[in-house]
Design a protein around this motif. Sequence first.
Motif, PDB file in Angstrom:
ATOM      1  N   ARG A 179       0.847  -1.195   0.000  1.00 25.38           N
ATOM      2  CA  ARG A 179       0.000   0.000   0.000  1.00 25.38           C
ATOM      3  C   ARG A 179       0.882   1.244   0.000  1.00 25.38           C
ATOM      4  NH1 ARG A 179      -3.076  -3.646   3.067  1.00 25.38           N
ATOM      5  NH2 ARG A 179      -5.254  -3.814   2.329  1.00 25.38           N
ATOM      6  N   HIS A 180       0.724   2.095  -1.001  1.00 28.44           N
ATOM      7  CA  HIS A 180       1.453   3.352  -1.084  1.00 28.44           C
ATOM      8  C   HIS A 180       0.607   4.430  -0.406  1.00 28.44           C
ATOM      9  CE1 HIS A 180       3.181   0.856  -4.257  1.00 28.44           C
ATOM     10  NE2 HIS A 180       4.272   1.595  -4.181  1.00 28.44           N
ATOM     11  N   ILE A 181       1.153   5.017   0.651  1.00 29.02           N
ATOM     12  CA  ILE A 181       0.416   5.969   1.475  1.00 29.02           C
ATOM     13  C   ILE A 181       1.143   7.302   1.461  1.00 29.02           C
ATOM     14  CG2 ILE A 181      -0.474   6.445   3.791  1.00 29.02           C
ATOM     15  CD1 ILE A 181      -0.388   3.374   4.250  1.00 29.02           C
ATOM     16  N   GLY A 182       0.440   8.357   1.108  1.00 27.81           N
ATOM     17  CA  GLY A 182       1.029   9.685   1.040  1.00 27.81           C
ATOM     18  C   GLY A 182       1.205  10.308   2.410  1.00 27.81           C
ATOM     19  N   PRO A 183       1.850  11.491   2.476  1.00 29.26           N
ATOM     20  CA  PRO A 183       2.069  12.165   3.770  1.00 29.26           C
ATOM     21  C   PRO A 183       0.775  12.569   4.460  1.00 29.26           C
ATOM     22  CG  PRO A 183       2.709  13.583   1.927  1.00 29.26           C
ATOM     23  CD  PRO A 183       2.453  12.230   1.360  1.00 29.26           C
ATOM     24  N   ASP A 184      -0.336  12.568   3.727  1.00 26.05           N
ATOM     25  CA  ASP A 184      -1.625  12.883   4.344  1.00 26.05           C
ATOM     26  C   ASP A 184      -2.312  11.642   4.908  1.00 26.05           C
ATOM     27  OD1 ASP A 184      -2.250  11.574   2.019  1.00 26.05           O
ATOM     28  OD2 ASP A 184      -3.546  13.150   1.206  1.00 26.05           O
ATOM     29  N   LYS A 186      -3.363   9.043   3.226  1.00 23.42           N
ATOM     30  CA  LYS A 186      -4.290   8.442   2.278  1.00 23.42           C
ATOM     31  C   LYS A 186      -3.526   7.669   1.203  1.00 23.42           C
ATOM     32  CE  LYS A 186      -7.686  12.156   2.879  1.00 23.42           C
ATOM     33  NZ  LYS A 186      -8.471  13.229   2.199  1.00 23.42           N
ATOM     34  N   GLY A 187      -4.200   6.665   0.635  1.00 21.60           N
ATOM     35  CA  GLY A 187      -3.604   5.922  -0.462  1.00 21.60           C
ATOM     36  C   GLY A 187      -3.352   6.817  -1.661  1.00 21.60           C
ATOM     37  N   THR A 188      -2.245   6.564  -2.385  1.00 21.46           N
ATOM     38  CA  THR A 188      -1.871   7.415  -3.509  1.00 21.46           C
ATOM     39  C   THR A 188      -1.278   6.578  -4.632  1.00 21.46           C
ATOM     40  OG1 THR A 188      -0.470   9.259  -4.230  1.00 21.46           O
ATOM     41  CG2 THR A 188       0.377   7.886  -2.463  1.00 21.46           C
ATOM     42  N   ASP A 189      -1.543   7.032  -5.857  1.00 21.32           N
ATOM     43  CA  ASP A 189      -0.905   6.384  -7.005  1.00 21.32           C
ATOM     44  C   ASP A 189       0.368   7.107  -7.424  1.00 21.32           C
ATOM     45  OD1 ASP A 189      -1.962   8.694  -8.047  1.00 21.32           O
ATOM     46  OD2 ASP A 189      -3.144   7.724  -9.617  1.00 21.32           O
ATOM     47  N   GLN A 190       0.777   8.116  -6.637  1.00 21.07           N
ATOM     48  CA  GLN A 190       2.008   8.857  -6.934  1.00 21.07           C
ATOM     49  C   GLN A 190       3.198   8.140  -6.303  1.00 21.07           C
ATOM     50  OE1 GLN A 190       1.965  11.650  -9.050  1.00 21.07           O
ATOM     51  NE2 GLN A 190      -0.075  10.740  -9.270  1.00 21.07           N
ATOM     52  N   GLY A 191       3.555   7.030  -6.884  1.00 18.66           N
ATOM     53  CA  GLY A 191       4.689   6.278  -6.351  1.00 18.66           C
ATOM     54  C   GLY A 191       4.902   5.006  -7.127  1.00 18.66           C
ATOM     55  N   ASP A 192       5.936   4.275  -6.770  1.00 15.97           N
ATOM     56  CA  ASP A 192       6.204   2.961  -7.341  1.00 15.97           C
ATOM     57  C   ASP A 192       7.111   2.197  -6.401  1.00 15.97           C
ATOM     58  OD1 ASP A 192       8.982   3.637  -7.941  1.00 15.97           O
ATOM     59  OD2 ASP A 192       8.187   4.784  -9.621  1.00 15.97           O
ATOM     60  N   THR A 193       7.246   0.920  -6.652  1.00 11.23           N
ATOM     61  CA  THR A 193       8.043   0.054  -5.792  1.00 11.23           C
ATOM     62  C   THR A 193       8.887  -0.885  -6.639  1.00 11.23           C
ATOM     63  OG1 THR A 193       6.554   0.107  -3.897  1.00 11.23           O
ATOM     64  CG2 THR A 193       7.928  -1.836  -4.124  1.00 11.23           C
ATOM     65  N   LEU A 194      10.149  -1.009  -6.273  1.00  6.10           N
ATOM     66  CA  LEU A 194      11.040  -2.006  -6.854  1.00  6.10           C
ATOM     67  C   LEU A 194      11.109  -3.175  -5.885  1.00  6.10           C
ATOM     68  CD1 LEU A 194      13.962   0.338  -7.961  1.00  6.10           C
ATOM     69  CD2 LEU A 194      12.087  -0.510  -9.373  1.00  6.10           C
ATOM     70  N   LEU A 195      10.930  -4.389  -6.398  1.00  4.21           N
ATOM     71  CA  LEU A 195      10.948  -5.581  -5.560  1.00  4.21           C
ATOM     72  C   LEU A 195      11.911  -6.590  -6.158  1.00  4.21           C
ATOM     73  CD1 LEU A 195       9.479  -6.843  -3.054  1.00  4.21           C
ATOM     74  CD2 LEU A 195       8.000  -7.999  -4.705  1.00  4.21           C
ATOM     75  N   TYR A 196      12.877  -7.045  -5.343  1.00  5.76           N
ATOM     76  CA  TYR A 196      13.875  -8.016  -5.792  1.00  5.76           C
ATOM     77  C   TYR A 196      13.830  -9.248  -4.899  1.00  5.76           C
ATOM     78  CZ  TYR A 196      15.882  -3.618  -7.533  1.00  5.76           C
ATOM     79  OH  TYR A 196      16.067  -2.393  -8.113  1.00  5.76           O
ATOM     80  N   SER A 197      14.027 -10.410  -5.490  1.00  3.92           N
ATOM     81  CA  SER A 197      14.177 -11.622  -4.700  1.00  3.92           C
ATOM     82  C   SER A 197      15.615 -11.740  -4.219  1.00  3.92           C
ATOM     83  CB  SER A 197      13.817 -12.856  -5.529  1.00  3.92           C
ATOM     84  OG  SER A 197      14.156 -14.039  -4.825  1.00  3.92           O
ATOM     85  N   ALA A 232       2.585  16.666  -3.781  1.00  5.51           N
ATOM     86  CA  ALA A 232       2.293  17.785  -4.680  1.00  5.51           C
ATOM     87  C   ALA A 232       3.407  18.815  -4.705  1.00  5.51           C
ATOM     88  CB  ALA A 232       0.977  18.443  -4.265  1.00  5.51           C
ATOM     89  N   GLN A 233       4.248  18.849  -3.677  1.00  2.00           N
ATOM     90  CA  GLN A 233       5.365  19.801  -3.616  1.00  2.00           C
ATOM     91  C   GLN A 233       6.623  19.270  -4.304  1.00  2.00           C
ATOM     92  OE1 GLN A 233       3.378  19.173  -0.726  1.00  2.00           O
ATOM     93  NE2 GLN A 233       2.231  20.954  -1.463  1.00  2.00           N
ATOM     94  N   ASP A 299      15.522  19.403   1.124  1.00  2.00           N
ATOM     95  CA  ASP A 299      14.126  19.348   1.547  1.00  2.00           C
ATOM     96  C   ASP A 299      13.267  18.529   0.597  1.00  2.00           C
ATOM     97  OD1 ASP A 299      12.044  20.217   3.404  1.00  2.00           O
ATOM     98  OD2 ASP A 299      11.248  21.334   1.692  1.00  2.00           O
ATOM     99  N   GLN A 300      13.790  18.181  -0.564  1.00  2.00           N
ATOM    100  CA  GLN A 300      13.007  17.421  -1.530  1.00  2.00           C
ATOM    101  C   GLN A 300      13.007  15.927  -1.247  1.00  2.00           C
ATOM    102  OE1 GLN A 300      14.643  18.721  -5.373  1.00  2.00           O
ATOM    103  NE2 GLN A 300      12.711  19.769  -5.741  1.00  2.00           N
ATOM    104  N   VAL A 301      13.776  15.484  -0.247  1.00  2.65           N
ATOM    105  CA  VAL A 301      13.947  14.052  -0.015  1.00  2.65           C
ATOM    106  C   VAL A 301      13.642  13.716   1.439  1.00  2.65           C
ATOM    107  CG1 VAL A 301      15.572  12.125  -0.060  1.00  2.65           C
ATOM    108  CG2 VAL A 301      15.680  13.873  -1.837  1.00  2.65           C
ATOM    109  N   ARG A 302      12.888  12.639   1.650  1.00  4.50           N
ATOM    110  CA  ARG A 302      12.687  12.020   2.956  1.00  4.50           C
ATOM    111  C   ARG A 302      12.996  10.535   2.788  1.00  4.50           C
ATOM    112  NH1 ARG A 302      12.006  16.758   3.576  1.00  4.50           N
ATOM    113  NH2 ARG A 302      10.356  17.852   4.765  1.00  4.50           N
TER     114      ARG A 302
END
Length: 672
Positions: A179-184, A186-197, A232-233, A299-302
């Motif tokens: 589940r991708h969850i934004g800073p608010d 709530k669920g968000t489609d603004q993201g992606d995930t890399l998954l490796y075995s 959004a920022q 400030d653009q990175v967390r």
Amino acid sequence: MATPHVVGAAALLAQQHAGWKAPEFKAVLMGSAKKLPNQSVFAQGAGRIDVAKAITESVLGSPSSLSFGTALWPHTDDKPVARQLTYRNLGKAAVTLTLKLTASSTDGKPAPASAFKLSASSVTIPAGGSASVTVTSNTKHNGPDALYSGQVVAKAGASVIGTPLAVDKEVESYDLVIRHIGPDGKGTDQGDTLLYSLDRDFATELTPGADGVVKLRLPKGKYFLDGTVGDAQGRVYQLVRPVLTLDRATSAPVDARQAKPVRMTLPRADARLGQLEIGYLRGLSEGAESNSIWAPDLDQVRVGSLGKAAAKDEMLSYVSTRWGVPKPDGQFLDSPYSYNLLQGKQGSYFSGYNRIVRDKELAKVVTRYAADQPGLLALDQRFGTLPGAGLSSSGQTFAYSRPGQATHYLDTAVGTTWSAMVDTVKPDSGDGRWLINHVAYDRPYQAGRTYSERWGAAVAVPDVADGGSTRTGNTINVYVQPNADADGHSGDSLEVDKASIKLFRNGKLIGSDTSPGQLSVEDVAAGKGSFRLESSQVRSLLQLATQLSTVWTFSSQDTGSKEVALPLWAVRPRPAVDLNNSVARQPLSILPLDVVSQPGAKVGAVKQVTLQVSGDGGKTWTKASVVRTPKSGYKAFFRTPAGAKLISLRSTLADRDGNTVSQSVLNAYRIR
């Protein structure tokens, strides 16, 4: 190349069967394909196209292949799955087909007898008609959990129709929900995930839906997860899970609220960030995976690290930054200093980052940029490498006017090394024209020490100090630095009028290239021969070293399987030039000469070094007096040519084994 071959085969069939459509072409091409031995359906599909056989085939199987899908683990409730296989007879006489089914698992062993079943061992198809059989897959057998594949082969005389089939008897697997969850929150489609075995060769990039959720089913095992969310920022929230153990149905949230800020405090109030790179190197069973985020503002990175850490020697994370003083337009031109910072963390990712930088923790490198001519720029990049990393951080470019000077501060954690690249650029169009590229690799530095370095100092000459010119058996590979500077920085010219390198054996040309420093020649005659290697360049865009010519001579023969360094020499003149590459005029010029042989090469003791000097661009030459110095170097003495503004040089060296080098550099350095 598969596509044009299949299209061509279909075109030939269309000439014979004008009324056929795509399903017929597909069926006959797959059915008549030649199956390769010891290859599964997953490796070869239906087999290799046999166009001649396809043209004469009059029986088609439909569908062209049979998929029985996936039977989910644990198989306690598996049920048989049946598929109908229909044969069409396009001929004018009835055809009787004998049917046989063979199948195996991914390890090549035969599938259990109960895994697949045919409803009939033969069928008779009337002319122009069709007949069907039922193929049943039953995964409730005692064979291993695996992929099973095979073929139903139908034969009638010389006619053979193959239909590939497959089923996945799923290995122990579980559902994974990300589940991708934004800073608010709530669920968000603004993201992606890399998954490796971490257990097998598997990697995937996952994009969430509008609710931020990605669901997938994966084999039991250990995985590595790298998830990001944006806002959004324009901020990026990166959450890394070094070890995700999947041994049950699992939820792995990528929650931006768990990421923490990146902060740094520098000793100088006017320092501004040029570039941030934060990333990792994760060792995997099939190699290594890496990823990093670049940003012009902290400030653009967390960032955050989740769950269990990996072993220290299995993961390395790093933060790399470059700081300086920008101009009002934001460009880092002639910044008086730069901070080049690199820190690592083993076993996990960063859960935020906070560092107070102190000069005493760093090495101080006072750097001077010598000029070929006014108006050129030096583009300076620094690349840090942490011990065991196997990769370098990405260095941002700072530009400096030539001549110029700057102080660079470098991080000095134990085992850290720094490489540098300094390009000479003529900023006359677009991004500029790269004239010369100089590099220095993997140098260690100590905290609290001050170092001095100089780039682009005359005299530019081809250099062999980096090695790479070898013979292995009957293959000769040449690699020389065609434009190293006086301080030994490897160099190459990227804008030349013309350049060449040529290799002769016993006077016969055996290889050439338009690069002045690289050449590979195979099938060199095995017997001992006399070799002549010639390198030349013309560089009219520069004012110094506008023409360079070097000739090496040596003997060589077949080395068997052993790699042997070629016995190449270089003479490196080192005039005491200022940053304009000029020397104060004196009646008597004293010119130090270094002599260097390729590392690892078997060479003889130096027998003779000579130097000739010209003050009129090579029209006339005067012999200099060359003497050996106590530290095995040489010095040349000559009367400074009257009225000369540029000095050209010709040098030779011969050793007692018969190896020689002759070098010529027109307009080598200035006289003021």
